[in-house]
Motif scaffolding. Structure first.
Motif, PDB file in Angstrom:
ATOM      1  N   TYR A 300       0.832  -1.203   0.000  1.00 44.18           N
ATOM      2  CA  TYR A 300       0.000   0.000   0.000  1.00 44.18           C
ATOM      3  C   TYR A 300       0.871   1.261   0.000  1.00 44.18           C
ATOM      4  CZ  TYR A 300      -3.083   3.641   1.804  1.00 44.18           C
ATOM      5  OH  TYR A 300      -3.766   4.802   1.985  1.00 44.18           O
ATOM      6  N   GLN A 301       1.875   1.297   0.873  1.00 38.96           N
ATOM      7  CA  GLN A 301       2.753   2.464   0.940  1.00 38.96           C
ATOM      8  C   GLN A 301       3.620   2.570  -0.313  1.00 38.96           C
ATOM      9  OE1 GLN A 301       2.310   4.657   3.045  1.00 38.96           O
ATOM     10  NE2 GLN A 301       1.721   3.854   5.040  1.00 38.96           N
ATOM     11  N   GLY A 302       4.102   1.424  -0.801  1.00 33.93           N
ATOM     12  CA  GLY A 302       4.970   1.424  -1.966  1.00 33.93           C
ATOM     13  C   GLY A 302       4.292   1.936  -3.218  1.00 33.93           C
ATOM     14  N   GLY A 303       2.984   1.763  -3.304  1.00 32.11           N
ATOM     15  CA  GLY A 303       2.261   2.265  -4.461  1.00 32.11           C
ATOM     16  C   GLY A 303       2.306   3.771  -4.578  1.00 32.11           C
ATOM     17  N   GLY A 304       2.620   4.450  -3.467  1.00 36.18           N
ATOM     18  CA  GLY A 304       2.639   5.906  -3.469  1.00 36.18           C
ATOM     19  C   GLY A 304       3.638   6.508  -4.440  1.00 36.18           C
ATOM     20  N   THR A 305       4.811   5.885  -4.577  1.00 36.97           N
ATOM     21  CA  THR A 305       5.833   6.422  -5.484  1.00 36.97           C
ATOM     22  C   THR A 305       5.341   6.379  -6.927  1.00 36.97           C
ATOM     23  OG1 THR A 305       7.598   5.707  -4.000  1.00 36.97           O
ATOM     24  CG2 THR A 305       8.205   6.162  -6.288  1.00 36.97           C
ATOM     25  N   ILE A 306       4.793   5.234  -7.330  1.00 40.22           N
ATOM     26  CA  ILE A 306       4.252   5.100  -8.690  1.00 40.22           C
ATOM     27  C   ILE A 306       3.117   6.092  -8.905  1.00 40.22           C
ATOM     28  CG2 ILE A 306       3.153   3.503 -10.317  1.00 40.22           C
ATOM     29  CD1 ILE A 306       4.409   1.210  -8.630  1.00 40.22           C
TER      30      ILE A 306
END
Length: 454
Positions: A300-306
């Motif tokens: 969930y957090q990692g999707g923020g960069t994309i």
């Protein structure tokens, strides 16, 4: 008759490709926000060790985290007017040194009361650094690329948090939590002198404050070598409004747009923080293991960069209000859908990725929207106030999450309720786009280079 050349600084920046000097400013912005992200995330990494060594409760840890968030809100609210008065560079350098100093002090905390105070002081610096750095970078970015550049530097936040995680995994087992906290303070303190040497003041800010032409010329010569004549008067598209930055933000042309920015960012951060904080607990209650819950939250957090990069790219190509409205809407729908796929871990992870990308990405895009909206002389105040009020949403999310857990709501009900703040973000963006689009660029534009006889 002597000729004097009038040079529109905004048109100069918009009419040129990114120079090496601009790229350096962008890199410095990325590093400042990465240091910010490292420091904000640091409490999450040391919390388990702190509970074990000091025997503190979750309730006490909540006070430590809330103290930092309150500091963040106040730092953002008060630093904006100062940056519009004294300059972006001064506030950025002082805030970076300030949060570094107090993070080092936190490493020497002897009890939870000291840590609460030190983290509050740290938060004041953290809250001042991020919005003012984004303001300075926005004023060096060509408008055709501004949204993407601002969202790109905000990827530094997740990068810094990730670096903090790797550092924690190596430092804490060997040297304890004090070492990690110390590193989080030493890095910004060491970096502050580099900012003094390498970071320029905003040329647009200097023009709006009628700074000496020689000072502005020195910066622009480094920006575009050989393009700036010796006898030149630097101008902006419109004469600076003779009002304080606070009055401009609250004035009739900007008031409604400001309120919508506050509403959207408040609700956006409320959503991101409540999901980031409570999702592991929620998904564990529907049968997932601890490792699965951690993995889903990381996705969930990692999707923020994309999502941030996509939001910035899209905002530069279509109406930015429409872009953010669609992204928030998709994020809200996906968030509600999570409540109905608890039987499939794969689907949960996929929806978490999309939801995190949309909500985190749209929140990052709000910084670009704010930079587009306000004029130079009030841009730091407008951006900082949006950040400060948004942080109140993050603080409220901690209490709202705890209340929802205490009510024993079903998994589906929790995610349906979260559709309400998501809907408010869409309504707020749409209302701003309809009734307060981009006041800052509606003033008459001055020619790029006009010769006037004296």
């Amino acid at each position: 008759m002597k000729q004097i050349h009038r040079l529109d600084v905004r048109e100069l920046i918009n009419g040129n490709p990114l120079s090496r000097y601009q790229k350096r400013v962008i890199l410095l912005g990325f590093i400042v926000i990465a240091l910010d992200g490292f420091d904000i995330a640091i409490m999450g990494f040391i919390a388990p060790t702190l509970k074990q060594e000091w025997g503190v409760s979750n309730h006490e840890l909540g006070f430590v985290i809330s103290a930092a968030l309150i500091g963040l809100a106040l730092g953002a609210i008060f630093s904006g007017p100062l940056a519009d008065w004294l300059g972006r560079k001064k506030i950025i350098i002082n805030s970076v040194f300030f949060f570094g100093f107090w993070t080092i002090a936190t490493a020497f905390s002897q009890n939870i009361e000291q840590m609460i105070f030190f983290r509050f002081m740290t938060g004041l610096g953290l809250g001042a650094a991020m919005p003012n750095m984004s303001t300075l970078v926005s004023e060096y970015a060509p408008e055709r690329q501004r949204s993407f550049i601002i969202t790109a530097i905000f990827c530094g936040f997740t990068f810094g948090a990730a670096v903090g995680g790797f550092a924690a995994s190596w430092l804490i087992p060997r040297f304890g939590w004090h070492a990690l906290m110390g590193l989080g303070g030493v890095l910004p303190v060491v970096f502050a002198p580099l900012l003094i040497a390498l970071l320029p003041e905003s040329a647009r800010f200097l023009v709006s404050k009628r700074a000496p032409a020689a000072q502005i010329q020195k910066i622009l010569q480094r920006l575009y070598p050989g393009q700036i004549a010796q006898d030149v008067e630097f101008i902006l598209p419109a004469h600076p409004v003779r009002q304080s930055a606070v009055r401009i933000v609250l004035s009739r042309p900007y008031r409604f747009g400001s309120m919508m920015l506050w509403l959207v960012y408040f609700m956006g951060l409320f959503l991101v923080y409540i999901l980031g904080s409570w999702m592991p607990t929620l998904v564990k209650e529907v049968g997932l293991t601890v490792s699965q819950a951690a993995l889903m939250t990381a996705i969930y957090q990692g999707g923020g960069t994309i999502g941030s990069l996509f939001a910035g790219w899209l905002m530069d190509r279509i109406n930015p209000h429409r872009a953010l409205g669609v992204i928030y809407a998709v994020g809200g729908i996906v968030t509600m859908a999570i409540g109905y796929v608890s039987a499939s871990f794969t689907l949960l992870c996929l929806l978490a990725l999309i939801g995190g990308a949309c909500l985190n990405g749209a929140n990052t895009g709000m910084n670009a929207l704010s930079a587009r909206f306000y004029p130079t002389q009030a841009r730091a105040t407008g951006s900082s106030w949006m950040h400060g009020i948004g942080r109140l949403g993050a603080i409220l999310s901690a209490f709202a999450g705890a209340e929802m857990m205490a009510m024993n709501l079903s998994f589906e009900a929790v995610f349906l309720i979260l559709g309400i703040p998501a809907a408010l973000t869409v309504i707020g963006v749409a209302a701003k786009g309809l009734f307060a689009p981009t006041v800052a660029t509606q003033t008459p534009r001055a020619p790029d280079a006009i010769s006037h006889p004296l």
